[in-house]
Structure formats: structure tokens, C-alpha cells
Design a protein around this motif. Structure first.
Motif, PDB file in Angstrom:
ATOM      1  N   TRP B 401      56.842 -14.716  25.172  1.00  0.00           N
ATOM      2  CA  TRP B 401      56.332 -13.426  24.691  1.00  0.00           C
ATOM      3  C   TRP B 401      57.374 -12.353  24.904  1.00  0.00           C
ATOM      4  O   TRP B 401      57.827 -12.131  26.033  1.00  0.00           O
ATOM      5  N   GLN B 419      55.906 -13.211  19.338  1.00  0.00           N
ATOM      6  CA  GLN B 419      55.756 -14.547  19.903  1.00  0.00           C
ATOM      7  C   GLN B 419      56.990 -15.351  19.494  1.00  0.00           C
ATOM      8  O   GLN B 419      57.294 -15.498  18.308  1.00  0.00           O
ATOM      9  N   GLU B 426      52.861  -8.350  16.482  1.00  0.00           N
ATOM     10  CA  GLU B 426      51.624  -7.588  16.489  1.00  0.00           C
ATOM     11  C   GLU B 426      51.876  -6.273  17.195  1.00  0.00           C
ATOM     12  O   GLU B 426      52.603  -6.243  18.188  1.00  0.00           O
ATOM     13  N   LEU B 428      50.125  -3.593  19.555  1.00  0.00           N
ATOM     14  CA  LEU B 428      48.961  -3.562  20.439  1.00  0.00           C
ATOM     15  C   LEU B 428      49.111  -2.413  21.437  1.00  0.00           C
ATOM     16  O   LEU B 428      50.233  -1.997  21.754  1.00  0.00           O
ATOM     17  N   GLU B 432      45.874  -3.953  25.671  1.00  0.00           N
ATOM     18  CA  GLU B 432      45.705  -5.179  24.869  1.00  0.00           C
ATOM     19  C   GLU B 432      46.824  -6.195  25.155  1.00  0.00           C
ATOM     20  O   GLU B 432      46.599  -7.399  25.170  1.00  0.00           O
ATOM     21  N   VAL B 433      48.023  -5.670  25.366  1.00  0.00           N
ATOM     22  CA  VAL B 433      49.146  -6.566  25.689  1.00  0.00           C
ATOM     23  C   VAL B 433      48.864  -7.320  26.984  1.00  0.00           C
ATOM     24  O   VAL B 433      49.019  -8.540  27.069  1.00  0.00           O
ATOM     25  N   LYS B 436      46.170  -9.894  26.460  1.00  0.00           N
ATOM     26  CA  LYS B 436      46.609 -11.035  25.652  1.00  0.00           C
ATOM     27  C   LYS B 436      47.465 -11.999  26.481  1.00  0.00           C
ATOM     28  O   LYS B 436      47.310 -13.215  26.405  1.00  0.00           O
ATOM     29  N   ILE B 437      48.385 -11.443  27.260  1.00  0.00           N
ATOM     30  CA  ILE B 437      49.348 -12.303  27.953  1.00  0.00           C
ATOM     31  C   ILE B 437      48.801 -12.840  29.277  1.00  0.00           C
ATOM     32  O   ILE B 437      49.047 -13.990  29.636  1.00  0.00           O
ATOM     33  N   GLY B 439      45.607 -13.109  29.891  1.00  0.00           N
ATOM     34  CA  GLY B 439      44.218 -13.573  29.692  1.00  0.00           C
ATOM     35  C   GLY B 439      44.014 -15.072  29.672  1.00  0.00           C
ATOM     36  O   GLY B 439      44.906 -15.846  29.716  1.00  0.00           O
TER      37      GLY B 439
END
Lengths: 439, 439
Positions: B401, B419, B426, B428, B432-433, B436-437, B439
């Protein structure tokens, strides 16, 4: 881990080749086996301790800003000719010739190789300070290897190497390692005292040994008992800040090995009731050696004014495999080892005192699952040995917490918890046992 | 890790000595450095990958019930005379003489030593099955070492050894390792296909190689494409249960290296639209060799009827250092490496696109702290390189990432996430970043 599925070859007899207690206990507890003079295989129990020690060393090096890499065990002889140490090193260096008759050696230390790596890539003072370390097997062909892993030939060492633009910066790097070592040994449950040392074949003019006090130690030690109670730098010590107050505090109190002992100063500075004369084991040593290797091997960087200067270096060793023996020398009794919890192969052992009894088996299984679920490293003695043999084995291998599960206690809803360090015992409910050990 | 404090010596030029892509990329990305022919130092970036691979191998060996120990790198020549392999091994064995002229060797594998350890302690079938493994440096003095860590001389191998009372039990041990290997390589993001193999100098009559498909691989491979989509045994596979259905499923579909390829069977069994003819890299091999070593070295245990019988053995290798190269061969593009997340040196890299801009620096620092707090292995490129150089370096070293932080996006409250595997991007919010990473 279920003992019935573990590999724990405990010896009943005292092995006659073992001259010191750590060697004897490591053999008896099935921790290791000699494969050749001074060369050992680490059996599963010993391996677990070795890994825990290694991990503490790693975490404290990382915390102090050192970067881990890994150099190979074999090195080119030519590299050591550059520094002039190839001939100087003597018969302790294991020299090897490969199929093409190229001269190799099994690395006894890595000043040359790390300097070669450094000079290949780093060209400017702007990339400093830099401290690179690895944890790798080394070989020193001792004339008479003995004392088990305390003086083996193939041994695991952490060695770090610092690179700085000048002496002042190099001393800051030295201080960072000094503090990291205080923390490292304290986390293992050891009192390791820094003592001014001679520099020997590494060279340079500043060095400290870290000495664990143990009556069976290899060298005599003289110190002021105040040094035993100095505070250990905390988790969040600021490695970017000024560490000199910590260093001053630790180096102003008298502590010296017999090699450098100054009897007159000792008597002048240390009140009679604070004089401690005991023995100790070296578990680490740090060196500032200035430009010894960078001059010989042309490790230069451009300084702020654009002129190339040789870097100022230091090296910092911890005897990782030696520490296994040193900890046992410092932590044992007649019945066996008493591991400090941070380096214990297992934190707790469940002793099933009536294997085959449905209630006892059930209680043990439940406790085993609950402790595992809480992340406790637990050994479950589910063998069909009699209780006396299980007690003796648990004492010998030195697991900090023994949990005795038998029909009598269970009838009252209680298990017995024995602490290996002081032999204290308590009767607790299973839930209290889990809370106490996992808490 | 802040890149300004990391040691990442990226090369701008393609090193001319590198014949294959993994060797070239490992040198360019500052992962390793050659110290002698076929002998490498692992620089910090490469070391991190090596450790992640080692840890996956370890976890899957442990899960399958194998016990970790650690044998030394050097062995006595006499041990290999017992099995008859000392003379048979040829010039690939590095033979060493110590200061007392005792004959040693740098272990290329450990069947002899583990058999010697086993026979010293295990006397009864009741202590079986037993599977002991270690992860240790080995040496094979290749005539012409090349291809970087893919065919080095000093290399890191996991080797496990199973001991069983008879062939049926030994086949169960073999099956456990077979399943463990399926899981091990899948966890690394690899498609590794088991293929029937010749046994070579290890001996025995049953062996499988695990082959990673890569167009740059060393051997030709023929298989039915169905084998690429077989299910990997889950986390909770029951290693005490019957594993034969899994083994049957994986071995009934045609897959063979060119060495043992049976063209007639291939054409008979595999429909034309499912024939895959590609290349592959061996990353592991497992052997059942029966009583070859236990006969020669008298490794006997008392059976249920009290009569001593030689144990049935197997050995199981994974090329840990070789896997670093193999994964790159399977996962790269023209811009560099594309690490599968499980083995990536860092999971994410933050690219500060305007170092020195207070808003950008602040956003980067905050994101860096938040990702670290969530346990993400994150690299922060806080150097003063221009954006283009940061993009190129991030692509080269292959972090899964990339998080691009620049003034334009920030003005809108957005970061850009790229990615590495598919190049998708994307925009974000910082929260949100993190989700996402982490999570």
C-alpha cells in the motif's frame, strides 16, 4: 504444550563432564546436547529460552534506534587482511578453504564486514548516525572449550556497529547502547553492572563490560553496593535526548573486575559497609574504537565542509547463547533452575497429579485451554509419571509457576500454586489461578 | 520506520552480475549484498522479508505438531562416516579442520545429526510419533553459485525430521508435512504445486517437490490447470485426523516437472484446454526414506512387543532464503517487486510529497502514528527526495500500500492510496485510509 508430545529428555544422573552448575543443569534439564567440543544442539526447552533472550535483545536494540540486518557466518579472508587482523587473530580463527581454494573464515566478529558494507553505500555525514546490528552464530576456536554454552566455540552473539562523523557523536551512540544494555539485562531479571574494561583485540580506548553477579562467576568483582540499586532507564527513555546523566550515575559508583581493580581507590571511595567483593560473568561488552577500522579500510564520508573524513566507530556485543548459562548461574538452587519469568521456556506448568482420574483430567484440560486462550505459555504435564517425579522435573526445568491439580484439592474447588522463585504456595480456585498468572 | 533513519541503499543502475530478475531486484532494492560467491549479507529491507517468511514457516510447522530445536552449523565428519555419506557427498560439502586437526564440516543437511540426537534419548515406540525441525544456515559449496539467493552457497533452510514406528505411521507424518506445506506457501501468497519427485542423495522411495509457478523458473512444468484452484486446508485442519483425502485430492491431478514428466499420461489424462506447460521454482521438498538412516546409525526403539526395530524416517525441507527470490520471481513487474502482504517488509508506505510543508508534514506524522498504533508495519518516506523519486522507490521495493500525501489532496481532505499489486488508486480521507489498511 502437552508434555506427552514435547521432547524433553531429562537426565537422572549428573553428567560428569559438566564442571559448572549451568552446564550440569542444562544437560540434566534436556536443554541442549554437545555435538562436538564447544558445539551444541539446542533441544526444544533450551531453544525456547534462547529465543526469548534473543527477542529481548532485539527489542531493546530496535528501541535504541539500531537497525537489524544479517551478515553471513562465512567471510572472505581478504577482508580481514585489509584491517590487518587476519594474521593477528591467531588460532582462535577458524580458517577454511573452499572447493576453489579460496580462503574463507567463520566470522568471530564483524567489524571488517560491516565497515565494508558501510563504505559501499554511505558517502555523506547526512546519513549519520547509523547503528547496524545482527544476531548471528559466530565461531571462536577456543583452545579448551568448556563450561557448556558459557565458553562454547559456536555461539550466538548480537553485535552492533555504530558510525558517526566525529568523537562527540560517537560517544552519543556509545551512550545509547550503554542505556539499551542496562534495559536489556534488567528485562531478563538480571543485575548486570557496567564496569570499565580493557579493549583487547577490538582496539580503542573506551569500553565497558556488563557483568552479572554470580558466586560461580569467572572473574572477581569489586563494587559499591549502591550500584545494585540504581534505577533502570524506563521504557520511554528518550534516546534522542541527553543520556549523559544516566551514564554518569552508573559510572560514578565504584565497580570493577579484578583485571582493572584499583584497591587504593576502592578503599578511599567505598565505605567499608558498602564494599562488595564477589564474582561475576560478562554478558556484554561495548567499545568505542574511533577510526581504527575506518582508517585501515578507508570508510570515509563527506563532512559538512565537503572534505572526506574517516568515520568514528564503536561495536557492541551481547552473548546471547552465553546468557542462557549466565542466567542459570545467577538463578538456581539445589533442585534446579529458577527462570526469571521473561526468559522462562514456559511461564507455567500444570502438574496433573492423578492422570486418568476423570475429574482431575477434566480440570487440567480446562485450565490448560483457559491459560492458552489468555496467551500464557503453558506446559501441561499430562504424562503418567508419579507425582514425585513430576514435582522434581518441574523444579529442575525451573518453570516460574507450578499449578498442582489433584483430587483432594479439587474436592474443595482448589488448585495449589507454587512459585518456583521462592517456593511459596497458595491454594486458589481455578479462576483465581488464571487471573494470577495471566493478569 | 522513518526512511530518513532507515538503511535502504537503493541502486540506480542495473547490476550487471545479476542474470535473473529476483537477483537484480534484490540488489537494486537494497535488500542484500554479495560478500563472497554465493554468500550474502541481508540488509535491513531483505532481512525483514526473510524473517516474515521464517515466521510463517515456523507457525505452520508448530501447528502441524513439529517441535523446534536448533542444531549447530558445524558437524563432526565422523557422524557422516556412520551413514556412509561423508565420502559420497562430494565437493559440495565444505570440509573444515579445526586447530586440533579434528575434521568438521558445515552442515548441508541434518539427517545424521538428528538421528544421533534421537537415538541418544528415545528408546520406546511410546514416545512416537516425533517430528523435530530447525531453521538454520546451511552450506553447499556449489561449483558455480549464481542467481543470487536462489542458488547461494550459504542459505537458510527449514528442515524437519520425522520418526515413526512403521511405514504406515511414517506416511501419516509425511501427510502432515504435505498439508503443512500447502498451508505455508499459500499463506505467503504463492501457488505452490506438489509434484512427485525423485529422491536423489537423501534416499528413499517417496518424495514430493513443491513448485512455485513462475515463467522465469528453473524447470519446465506440466500440469492440469485444475490443480491451480484446489482448496488450501484451513487453519483448523485436524492434524490428528485422516489427511489422506486432502493428499489424494492434490496428487490425483496431473502435475510434474520435466524430470519425471510422462507425456503419454499427460495427454491421456489432461484435456487439451487444461494443459499448462510453464516453468517453476522448487521451494520445498519432502521425503519418506524408511530405515535408510536408522539402519546405518542404529536408531532403534522397542516396539509394542518389546523387540527393537529401526525407526521409519522422513525429512522435510523448505528453502527459506530461496523463497525470498522465488516470491520476487512470481511477483514483480517492470517497475519492481510486488510483495504479497504477508511477507512484505512493510505493509504500507507513506509518501510525503512536499516535505517541509507544515500541513503535509503534520498530516503524514499523524497518519504514521495512527497506523503504528494499529499495529501496521509502516514505512514513512520523510526524505527530501522529489516526488518522482519517491514513487519510483516505492514501486521498486514493492510495499503493498502506497499512501500519497500532497498539498492538493489535503486541501480536499483526501489522501491517495495506491495498491501496488494492481496499480489501482483511490482517494480517501485519513480515517478511511487507516480503516482500510489496518482493518
Amino acid at each position: 504444550m502437552r508434555l506427552s508430545r514435547f521432547f524433553l529428555p531429562i537426565l537422572k544422573e549428573n553428567p560428569k563432564e559438566a564442571e559448572i552448575v549451568s552446564h550440569r543443569l542444562m544437560l540434566r534439564a534436556g536443554m541442549m546436547r554437545q555435538e562436538a567440543a564447544g558445539i551444541y544442539a539446542w533441544l526444544p526447552l533450551g531453544f525456547r529460552v534462547l529465543k526469548k533472550i534473543e527477542q529481548i535483545v532485539r527489542e531493546e536494540q530496535d528501541r535504541a534506534g539500531a537497525l537489524e540486518l544479517l551478515m553471513p557466518t562465512l567471510q572472505l579472508a581478504d577482508l580481514w587482511r585489509e584491517s590487518g587482523r587476519y594474521d593477528a587473530y591467531g588460532p582462535e580463527m577458524l580458517r577454511i578453504s573452499d572447493r576453489h581454494k579460496r580462503e574463507l573464515l567463520y566470522g568471530p566478529t564483524n567489524e571488517e564486514m560491516i565497515t565494508e558494507i558501510f563504505r559501499a553505500y554511505v558517502k555523506s555525514y547526512r546519513n549519520l548516525p547509523l547503528n547496524l546490528y545482527h544476531i548471528q552464530w559466530k565461531f571462536r576456536d577456543e583452545q579448551r572449550p568448556r563450561f557448556g554454552v558459557m565458553r562454547g566455540r559456536e555461539f550466538l552473539m548480537k553485535d552492533a556497529y555504530s558510525f558517526d562523523i566525529d568523537e562527540a557523536a560517537a560517544r552519543r551512540s556509545y551512550n545509547r547502547m550503554f542505556v539499551a544494555y542496562l534495559r536489556t539485562f534488567a528485562r531478563m531479571g538480571l543485575k548486570a553492572i557496567p564496569m570499565r574494561a580493557e579493549t583487547g583485540p577490538i582496539g580503542g580506548d573506551l569500553s565497558h563490560e556488563f557483568i552479572v553477579l554470580a558466586e560461580t562467576g569467572e572473574s572477581g568483582v569489586f563494587c559499591n553496593s549502591d550500584v545494585l540499586n540504581l534505577p533502570i532507564p524506563p521504557d520511554d527513555v528518550d534516546y534522542d535526548g541527553d543520556l549523559t546523566p544516566i551514564i554518569k550515575q552508573w559510572t560514578s559508583v565504584y565497580a570493577a573486575t579484578e583485571d582493572v581493580h584499583d584497591a587504593a581507590r576502592y578503599e578511599r571511595e567505598v565505605p567499608a559497609d558498602k564494599r562488595v567483593n564477589t564474582r561475576g560473568i560478562e554478558v556484554g561488552q561495548i567499545f568505542y574504537f574511533g577510526t581504527k577500522y575506518s582508517d585501515a579500510m578507508k570508510a570515509l564520508v563527506a563532512g559538512p565542509n565537503g572534505v572526506d573524513v574517516p568515520i568514528h566507530g564503536g561495536s557492541y556485543g551481547v552473548g546471547v547463547s552465553r546468557l542462557v548459562g549466565a542466567i542459570i548461574e545467577a538463578c538456581h538452587d539445589d533442585a534446579g533452575i529458577k527462570w526469571p519469568e521473561a526468559v522462562a521456556p514456559f511461564t507455567a506448568v500444570i502438574l496433573n497429579l492423578k492422570q486418568g482420574d476423570a475429574a482431575v483430567d477434566g480440570a487440567c484440560e480446562k485450565l490448560y485451554r483457559e491459560l492458552q486462550a489468555k496467551g500464557v505459555d503453558v506446559l501441561y504435564d499430562d504424562t503418567d509419571q508419579r507425582a514425585g517425579a513430576k514435582f522434581a522435573a518441574a523444579d529442575l526445568i525451573g518453570i516460574p509457576w507450578q499449578i498442582l491439580v489433584g483430587p483432594k484439592g479439587l474436592a474443595e474447588g482448589k488448585l495449589e500454586v507454587k512459585q518456583r522463585s521462592d517456593g511459596s504456595r497458595e491454594n486458589l480456585s481455578p479462576a483465581e489461578v488464571v487471573a494470577k498468572i495471566a493478569g
